[in-house]
Scaffold this motif. Sequence first.
Motif, PDB file in Angstrom:
ATOM      1  N   GLU A  51       0.828  -1.201   0.000  1.00  0.00           N
ATOM      2  CA  GLU A  51       0.000   0.000   0.000  1.00  0.00           C
ATOM      3  C   GLU A  51       0.869   1.260   0.000  1.00  0.00           C
ATOM      4  OE1 GLU A  51      -3.722  -1.778   2.656  1.00  0.00           O
ATOM      5  OE2 GLU A  51      -2.178  -0.530   3.595  1.00  0.00           O
ATOM      6  N   ASP A  52       0.274   2.369  -0.396  1.00  0.00           N
ATOM      7  CA  ASP A  52       0.952   3.661  -0.332  1.00  0.00           C
ATOM      8  C   ASP A  52       0.943   4.173   1.109  1.00  0.00           C
ATOM      9  OD1 ASP A  52       1.560   3.992  -3.083  1.00  0.00           O
ATOM     10  OD2 ASP A  52      -0.495   4.623  -3.479  1.00  0.00           O
ATOM     11  N   LEU A  53       2.009   4.847   1.470  1.00  0.00           N
ATOM     12  CA  LEU A  53       2.105   5.478   2.786  1.00  0.00           C
ATOM     13  C   LEU A  53       2.880   6.774   2.612  1.00  0.00           C
ATOM     14  CD1 LEU A  53       1.452   5.137   5.831  1.00  0.00           C
ATOM     15  CD2 LEU A  53       3.726   4.123   6.097  1.00  0.00           C
ATOM     16  N   ALA A  54       2.298   7.870   3.062  1.00  0.00           N
ATOM     17  CA  ALA A  54       2.925   9.182   2.886  1.00  0.00           C
ATOM     18  C   ALA A  54       3.183   9.833   4.235  1.00  0.00           C
ATOM     19  CB  ALA A  54       2.030  10.085   2.040  1.00  0.00           C
ATOM     20  N   LEU A  55       4.231  10.663   4.285  1.00  0.00           N
ATOM     21  CA  LEU A  55       4.577  11.399   5.489  1.00  0.00           C
ATOM     22  C   LEU A  55       4.924  12.829   5.125  1.00  0.00           C
ATOM     23  CD1 LEU A  55       5.168  11.354   8.575  1.00  0.00           C
ATOM     24  CD2 LEU A  55       7.527  10.706   8.006  1.00  0.00           C
ATOM     25  N   LEU A  56       4.252  13.771   5.774  1.00  0.00           N
ATOM     26  CA  LEU A  56       4.561  15.190   5.635  1.00  0.00           C
ATOM     27  C   LEU A  56       5.017  15.702   6.995  1.00  0.00           C
ATOM     28  CD1 LEU A  56       1.880  14.531   3.765  1.00  0.00           C
ATOM     29  CD2 LEU A  56       1.943  16.989   3.353  1.00  0.00           C
ATOM     30  N   ILE A  57       6.154  16.361   7.036  1.00  0.00           N
ATOM     31  CA  ILE A  57       6.629  16.988   8.266  1.00  0.00           C
ATOM     32  C   ILE A  57       6.813  18.475   7.975  1.00  0.00           C
ATOM     33  CG2 ILE A  57       8.392  17.034  10.057  1.00  0.00           C
ATOM     34  CD1 ILE A  57       9.019  14.147   9.493  1.00  0.00           C
ATOM     35  N   PHE A  58       6.138  19.301   8.756  1.00  0.00           N
ATOM     36  CA  PHE A  58       6.220  20.747   8.490  1.00  0.00           C
ATOM     37  C   PHE A  58       6.542  21.517   9.756  1.00  0.00           C
ATOM     38  CE2 PHE A  58       1.775  19.858   9.477  1.00  0.00           C
ATOM     39  CZ  PHE A  58       1.399  20.894  10.315  1.00  0.00           C
ATOM     40  N   THR A  59       7.225  22.626   9.561  1.00  0.00           N
ATOM     41  CA  THR A  59       7.614  23.487  10.675  1.00  0.00           C
ATOM     42  C   THR A  59       7.059  24.883  10.449  1.00  0.00           C
ATOM     43  OG1 THR A  59       9.498  24.227  12.002  1.00  0.00           O
ATOM     44  CG2 THR A  59       9.789  24.251   9.629  1.00  0.00           C
ATOM     45  N   THR A 103       7.266  21.819  15.165  1.00  0.00           N
ATOM     46  CA  THR A 103       7.227  20.907  14.023  1.00  0.00           C
ATOM     47  C   THR A 103       6.142  19.849  14.209  1.00  0.00           C
ATOM     48  OG1 THR A 103       9.607  21.224  13.702  1.00  0.00           O
ATOM     49  CG2 THR A 103       8.605  19.331  12.607  1.00  0.00           C
ATOM     50  N   PHE A 104       5.381  19.619  13.137  1.00  0.00           N
ATOM     51  CA  PHE A 104       4.288  18.662  13.164  1.00  0.00           C
ATOM     52  C   PHE A 104       4.446  17.657  12.030  1.00  0.00           C
ATOM     53  CE2 PHE A 104       2.851  22.381  15.353  1.00  0.00           C
ATOM     54  CZ  PHE A 104       2.029  21.915  16.370  1.00  0.00           C
ATOM     55  N   ALA A 105       3.879  16.484  12.234  1.00  0.00           N
ATOM     56  CA  ALA A 105       3.942  15.434  11.221  1.00  0.00           C
ATOM     57  C   ALA A 105       2.539  14.978  10.866  1.00  0.00           C
ATOM     58  CB  ALA A 105       4.765  14.256  11.723  1.00  0.00           C
ATOM     59  N   LEU A 106       2.352  14.653   9.601  1.00  0.00           N
ATOM     60  CA  LEU A 106       1.075  14.168   9.102  1.00  0.00           C
ATOM     61  C   LEU A 106       1.331  12.850   8.383  1.00  0.00           C
ATOM     62  CD1 LEU A 106      -1.909  15.034   8.960  1.00  0.00           C
ATOM     63  CD2 LEU A 106      -1.404  16.158   6.796  1.00  0.00           C
ATOM     64  N   LEU A 107       0.813  11.765   8.952  1.00  0.00           N
ATOM     65  CA  LEU A 107       0.982  10.428   8.396  1.00  0.00           C
ATOM     66  C   LEU A 107      -0.300  10.024   7.690  1.00  0.00           C
ATOM     67  CD1 LEU A 107       2.757   7.810   8.266  1.00  0.00           C
ATOM     68  CD2 LEU A 107       1.613   7.101  10.387  1.00  0.00           C
ATOM     69  N   LEU A 108      -0.174   9.608   6.429  1.00  0.00           N
ATOM     70  CA  LEU A 108      -1.363   9.320   5.630  1.00  0.00           C
ATOM     71  C   LEU A 108      -1.240   7.983   4.918  1.00  0.00           C
ATOM     72  CD1 LEU A 108      -0.554  12.686   4.776  1.00  0.00           C
ATOM     73  CD2 LEU A 108      -3.030  12.475   4.739  1.00  0.00           C
ATOM     74  N   ARG A 109      -2.204   7.131   5.131  1.00  0.00           N
ATOM     75  CA  ARG A 109      -2.239   5.850   4.445  1.00  0.00           C
ATOM     76  C   ARG A 109      -2.942   5.989   3.101  1.00  0.00           C
ATOM     77  NH1 ARG A 109      -4.826   1.638   8.524  1.00  0.00           N
ATOM     78  NH2 ARG A 109      -4.642   0.360   6.650  1.00  0.00           N
ATOM     79  N   ASN A 110      -2.530   5.153   2.159  1.00  0.00           N
ATOM     80  CA  ASN A 110      -3.172   5.064   0.846  1.00  0.00           C
ATOM     81  C   ASN A 110      -3.202   6.401   0.109  1.00  0.00           C
ATOM     82  OD1 ASN A 110      -3.939   2.223   1.111  1.00  0.00           O
ATOM     83  ND2 ASN A 110      -5.391   2.953   2.656  1.00  0.00           N
TER      84      ASN A 110
END
Length: 198
Positions: A51-59, A103-110
Motif C-alpha cells: 500500500e501507499d504510505l505518505a509522510l509530511l513533516i512541516f515546521t 514541528t508537526f507530522a502528518l501520516l497518511l495511508r493510501n
Amino acid sequence: HYILKFCYETDVAAGQGGAEATRDTQTGVYSRQYLLTRIDEDFIQARKQNEDLALLIFTIDGLAKIGETHGKNTSDALLREIVKVVSSIPQREAVLARYEKDTFALLLRNLSEGGTVVLAQRIRRTVKTHRFIHDGKRIPVTVSLGIGTLTKNMKNAMDFIHAVMSYLEKARRAGRNTINGSQSIRDIFRQISNKHAA
C-alpha cells in the motif's frame, strides 16, 4: 477567519490512563510517542499489503521570532491555530502529531505521490493565506514542508522519518514557505507548476 484565542480545551479528558502519552496536551493533536508507534505499525502493514504510505513533516517558519515579538502566549496560541487550520483540510486516514516544539507530522495511508504533492500545496497555501489576528493586527505565518512516500529502499519506519526530515531541512535552508521532497516528487511539482502556468 479564525481569531487567536488564548483559552483552548483539548479533547483529552483529565485522569484518563495513558491519555498524556497519546495526545500533546498543548495542542490536542497526537504526541510524538504515539506517532512513532503508529508509523511503525503502518510501515509494516504498507509493506505487507503493498500500500501507499505518505509522510509530511512541516515546521512553522520563524515561530521563535514571533514569540519574541508578540509574546509566548501569542506563539502558543498560534500553534493551536495552525493545528485547526491544517485539520480543516480534508484528509483521509490521517494522523496529525506534534513532532517537535514547532514541528508537526502528518501520516497518511493510501496516498500516492501525486496526492501527497497536492495536499502539501494545499497546506502551504492555506496557512499562508489564513488571517492570524492578534490585538487587531495580522501576523504573517508560513510553513516549510518536507514530504515523502514509502520506497523500496527504506528498511524501517525510522528510515522513512529520516528521509522526510532531510527534505524538511532542505526546505528550511531554501527559505520560508517552501516544500521539498524526493526527485520524483519534485518532478510532480514541476508538472503541476507547468500545467497551472499554461
